[in-house]
Scaffold this active site. Structure first.
Site, short mmCIF file in Angstrom:
data_model
loop_
_atom_site.label_atom_id
_atom_site.label_comp_id
_atom_site.label_asym_id
_atom_site.label_seq_id
_atom_site.Cartn_x
_atom_site.Cartn_y
_atom_site.Cartn_z
N ASP A 84 0.94 -1.26 0.17
CA ASP A 84 -0.23 0.07 0.12
C ASP A 84 0.84 1.27 -0.01
OD1 ASP A 84 -2.37 1.71 0.89
OD2 ASP A 84 -3.26 -0.10 0.89
N HIS A 119 -3.89 6.12 3.77
CA HIS A 119 -4.60 4.63 3.25
C HIS A 119 -3.90 3.61 3.72
CE1 HIS A 119 -5.88 1.82 0.32
NE2 HIS A 119 -6.84 2.35 0.23
N SER A 163 -11.38 -1.26 -0.35
CA SER A 163 -10.11 -1.02 0.39
C SER A 163 -10.08 -1.52 1.85
CB SER A 163 -9.54 0.57 0.20
OG SER A 163 -8.83 0.49 -1.07
#
Length: 417
Positions: free
Chosen positions: A141, A179, A357
Site C-alpha cells: 500500500d 491509506h 479497500s
C-alpha cells in the site's frame, strides 16, 4: 495507451471518501515531462545493450526487465525491431466526491471496536480482539505511520518499492497518504495500551511494503516485485504470510499475474479488493479478479433481507458463474465491512473512510487469526476455511446479492464465529 486505474481510498485530504477507479484523465502530463515505465523483452544481447543505455529497475526471469525512460527514449525503443516493448500502467487512486464526508481525521476515537470489528466477530459487545500470533501480513500500500501507538509494536518489516531512483529502500515505509496506515490498523491494530483501536488480529506482525507513493500511484512492476519479495521472505523466515492489497487495476497485468502465481505456489495467501466501480456486473478489478487471489466486496452497516447489504459502490463479478461455488477469473469470493470504517491514520490519530479497500483488511485479519489457530494448514486449506465460513453467513442484501454464491457478495461474509 490508457493509464491503469486503481482502487482504494487514498489521498483523501483527511476526509471520508469512497475510492473509485481513476480514469485516464488522472495524472496526465505534457510530453516534455512525461516518463514511461517499460518492460523490455528480447534476445539476451539486445537486452544487454538496452540495459547499458537505459539502466534496469527490476529483472523478471523469463519476462524481461523494466526501466524508466523519457518520451524520446521510449520512441527510440519502439523502433528497435529486435526488442518487444510494453508500456506498464501507472496505477492511481481517486475519490468519489458524491460520497465524501466533511468529517476530518480525529484524535478522539468514536469506538475502540468499530462496527466492522463487531460484525466480523459477530459480537456487538466486544471490547477487545485477539489472535494472529506467528502470522505475518504483508500490506502492499502507501506505507504505514510506524510510530502510531496502536501499530508500533506490530511493525516487523518496512520496505519502500515506490522510489523513482532506487527500486527498493530497506527500513523505509513512511505513509504520506494515510491509506496504508488505515488498512494496517483494521488488520492488526493492538489497542494502543488500552486507549486505542483494535484490528481483527492484533497479535499478527506487519510487513509494510510501500508500493504506492504519497499521491497514491504506483507501477505494476514495483507491485509485482513486492509480491515476489513477500513470498521469498516467507520462505526465508519460515513464516506463514498473507499478502493484503487494497489496490487494483481495471486491466490484467502480466507481471502482477505471474507474481501472484509465484507467491501462491510458495504457500502465501493473497487477498485483494474487488474494486469500487459497482453496482454493474463484471466491474471487478485486478489483481482481485485473478483465480489465485481472494477478492473482497464491501458491506455496509445496513440490514436488508435479514443480512448486511453489499454497498452499491462495490464492484461486482461475473453473474454467469452465480451459484457454482467455484472461483473463476473475475469472481468475487467473499464480502466484509467496507463502508464508514474507522481505523488508524497517518497523523497518529484516526479516520473513517469507505471502499473495498476497507473490506479487504477485515478478511486479511480474519485469515491471520484463523491461520494462527491452525498453523499446520496450507494457504489452500486456509482459503477453503474462509469460503466455508462465508457460506455459513450468506449475504442477501444489495444489488445482485441472492441466496447462495452470487456476483455481488461471493460466497458470503466470513466471520470469527
Amino acid at each position: 495507451m490508457k493509464k491503469g486505474k486503481i482502487l482504494g481510498a487514498a489521498l483523501i485530504s483527511a476526509v471520508m471518501g469512497i475510492s473509485m477507479f481513476a480514469t485516464a484523465a488522472f495524472g496526465q502530463q505534457s510530453a516534455s515531462q512525461e516518463s514511461y515505465r517499460v518492460l523490455i523483452q528480447g534476445p539476451s544481447a539486445e537486452k544487454a545493450k538496452a540495459k547499458a543505455s537505459y539502466g534496469d529497475r527490476w529483472e523478471f526471469e523469463g519476462q524481461g526487465f523494466t526501466t524508466t525512460v523519457n518520451a524520446q527514449q521510449y520512441q527510440a525503443l519502439l523502433k528497435n525491431k529486435n526488442l518487444k516493448i510494453e508500456r506498464l500502467p501507472e496505477l492511481q487512486l481517486g475519490v468519489n466526491q458524491e460520497a465524501a464526508s466533511k468529517l476530518a481525521a480525529t484524535a478522539v476515537l468514536s469506538d475502540r471496536t468499530p462496527w466492522g470489528i463487531q460484525a466480523i466477530y459477530n459480537d456487538p459487545n466486544i471490547a477487545a480482539t485477539s489472535g494472529g500470533s506467528g502470522i505475518k501480513v504483508a500490506v502492499l500500500d502507501t506505507g504505514v505511520y510506524k510510530t502510531h501507538s496502536d501499530l508500533a509494536a506490530n511493525v516487523e518489516q518496512c520496505k519502500d518499492f515506490s522510489q523513482m531512483k532506487t527500486p527498493l529502500v530497506e527500513g523505509s515505509c513512511a505513509d504520506g497518504n494515510g491509506h496504508g496506515t488505515h488498512v494496517s490498523g483494521t488488520i492488526l491494530a493492538n489497542g494502543g495500551g488500552g486507549q486505542g483501536i483494535y484490528g481483527v488480529a492484533p497479535e499478527a506482525r506487519l510487513w509494510s511494503y510501500k508500493v504506492l507513493n504519497n499521491r497514491g500511484t504506483g507501477y505494476s512492476d514495483d507491485i509485482a516485485a513486492a509480491i515476489r519479495k513477500a513470498a521469498d521472505e516467507s520462505v526465508r523466515t519460515g513464516s506463514p504470510v498473507i499478502i493484503s492489497m487494497s489496490l487494483g487495476s481495471s486491466s490484467k497485468d502480466s507481471l502482477i499475474s505471474s507474481a501472484v502465481d509465484y507467491a501462491y505456489n510458495k504457500g502465501v495467501l493473497i487477498v485483494a479488493a474487488a474494486g469500487n466501480d459497482g453496482p454493474g456486473d463484471n466491474t471487478i478489478g485486478y489483481p482481485g479478479a485473478l483465480v489465485n487471489v481472494v477478492a473482497v466486496a464491501a458491506l455496509e452497516n445496513v440490514q436488508q433481507n435479514g443480512t448486511y447489504r453489499v454497498a452499491d459502490f462495490s464492484s461486482r463479478g461475473n453473474p454467469a458463474t452465480d451459484g457454482d461455488y467455484v472461483i473463476q477469473e473475475r469472481d468475487v469470493e467473499v464480502s466484509a465491512p467496507g463502508r464508514a470504517i474507522e481505523s488508524t491514520w497517518n497523523d497518529g490519530a484516526y479516520n473513517t473512510i469507505s471502499g473495498t479497500s476497507m473490506a479487504t483488511p477485515h478478511v486479511s485479519g480474519l485469515a491471520a487469526k484463523i491461520w494462527s489457530a491452525n498453523p499446520s494448514w496450507s494457504n489452500v486449506q486456509l482459503r477453503t476455511e474462509l469460503q466455508n465460513r462465508a457460506k455459513a453467513n450468506d449475504i442477501k442484501g444489495g444489488t445482485g446479492a441472492v441466496i447462495g454464491d452470487d456476483y455481488a457478495s461471493g460466497f458470503g461474509f466470513p466471520r470469527v464465529k
